[in-house]
Enzyme design. Sequence first.
Site, short mmCIF file in Angstrom:
data_model
loop_
_atom_site.label_atom_id
_atom_site.label_comp_id
_atom_site.label_asym_id
_atom_site.label_seq_id
_atom_site.Cartn_x
_atom_site.Cartn_y
_atom_site.Cartn_z
N HIS A 1 -4.06 0.81 8.49
CA HIS A 1 -4.56 0.51 7.14
C HIS A 1 -6.03 0.09 7.21
O HIS A 1 -6.37 -0.97 7.70
CB HIS A 1 -3.75 -0.61 6.48
N HIS B 1 -6.46 2.80 0.55
CA HIS B 1 -6.20 3.09 1.97
C HIS B 1 -7.03 4.34 2.24
O HIS B 1 -6.83 5.37 1.59
CB HIS B 1 -4.70 3.33 2.18
N GLY C 1 -14.65 6.07 -7.57
CA GLY C 1 -13.39 6.56 -8.15
C GLY C 1 -12.20 6.47 -7.22
O GLY C 1 -11.23 7.22 -7.36
N ASN D 1 -13.49 9.32 -1.65
CA ASN D 1 -13.90 8.43 -2.73
C ASN D 1 -13.91 7.01 -2.18
O ASN D 1 -12.99 6.60 -1.47
CB ASN D 1 -12.93 8.54 -3.89
N CYS E 1 0.52 3.31 3.22
CA CYS E 1 1.24 2.71 4.36
C CYS E 1 2.73 3.01 4.23
O CYS E 1 3.40 3.28 5.22
CB CYS E 1 0.99 1.21 4.44
N ASP F 1 -1.20 16.27 -1.53
CA ASP F 1 -1.43 15.37 -2.66
C ASP F 1 -0.35 15.62 -3.72
O ASP F 1 0.01 16.77 -4.01
CB ASP F 1 -2.83 15.63 -3.26
N HIS G 1 -8.74 7.63 2.75
CA HIS G 1 -8.16 8.98 2.79
C HIS G 1 -9.23 10.03 2.56
O HIS G 1 -10.19 9.81 1.83
CB HIS G 1 -7.02 9.13 1.77
N HIS H 1 -9.76 13.81 1.23
CA HIS H 1 -9.17 14.92 0.47
C HIS H 1 -9.67 16.23 1.10
O HIS H 1 -10.88 16.40 1.26
CB HIS H 1 -9.66 14.93 -0.98
N CYS I 1 0.84 -1.20 0.00
CA CYS I 1 0.00 0.00 0.00
C CYS I 1 0.88 1.25 0.00
O CYS I 1 1.72 1.45 0.88
CB CYS I 1 -0.90 -0.04 1.23
P1 5GP Z 1 -8.38 8.64 -4.85
O1 5GP Z 1 -8.71 8.76 -6.29
O2 5GP Z 1 -7.97 7.24 -4.45
O3 5GP Z 1 -9.43 9.21 -3.93
O4 5GP Z 1 -7.16 9.60 -4.61
C1 5GP Z 1 -5.84 9.19 -4.50
C2 5GP Z 1 -5.00 10.45 -4.43
O5 5GP Z 1 -3.71 10.08 -4.01
C3 5GP Z 1 -4.87 11.16 -5.77
O6 5GP Z 1 -5.33 12.50 -5.65
C4 5GP Z 1 -3.36 11.09 -6.07
O7 5GP Z 1 -2.86 12.26 -6.68
C5 5GP Z 1 -2.76 10.86 -4.70
N1 5GP Z 1 -1.52 10.09 -4.70
C6 5GP Z 1 -1.30 8.90 -5.33
N2 5GP Z 1 -0.05 8.47 -5.11
C7 5GP Z 1 0.53 9.39 -4.29
C8 5GP Z 1 1.83 9.49 -3.70
O8 5GP Z 1 2.71 8.64 -3.88
N3 5GP Z 1 2.07 10.58 -2.93
C9 5GP Z 1 1.12 11.55 -2.71
N4 5GP Z 1 1.47 12.57 -1.95
N5 5GP Z 1 -0.11 11.47 -3.25
C10 5GP Z 1 -0.41 10.42 -4.03
ZN ZN Z 2 -2.34 1.22 3.69
#
Ligand code: 5GP
Ligand code: ZN
Length: 114
Positions: free
Chosen positions: A46, A98, A93, A87, A7, A30, A100, A102, A4
């Site tokens: 996690h 994991h 989407g 999301n 993680c 992000d 999160h 936004h 992950c």
């Molecule tokens: P999701 O679409 O799963 O809600 O959003 C995942 C978010 O994680 C996206 O906005 C993407 O830009 C961000 N993200 C993905 N990989 C990384 C990373 O390695 N580091 C950081 N800081 N953000 C990440």
């Molecule tokens: Zn995780």
Amino acid sequence: MQDCIFCKIVNKEIPSTIVYEDENVLAFNDINPVTPVHILVIPKKHIESLAEIKEEDEELIGKIHTTIKKIANQVGILDKGFRVIVNCGEDGGQEVKHLHFHILGGKKLGTKIA
Ligand code: 5GP
Ligand code: ZN
């Protein structure tokens, strides 16, 4: 969890710009911001998604919300406002599996959410 990304960010195996950290919660910028302020707030534990939250996580999820408020204040968007998005699953989407939150802010957002 081993594979992950978030993680790995928690364990500092992948670098990130951390904006808040305590025993249970981590927040970082992000990597691909869609607004001037785009911060991800995650439980260090996690949890795959909102769909996987258990009753035992209620305190943690509550804590994440007070932390979101603290961070919004810290980065100067508390008064003007911001949006929090979670999301969940394929139709929601969710790309990173994991949980999160936004935090989007720093500009006036549109009223359409879907
Ligand atoms: P999701 O679409 O799963 O809600 O959003 C995942 C978010 O994680 C996206 O906005 C993407 O830009 C961000 N993200 C993905 N990989 C990384 C990373 O390695 N580091 C950081 N800081 N953000 C990440
Ligand atoms: Zn995780």
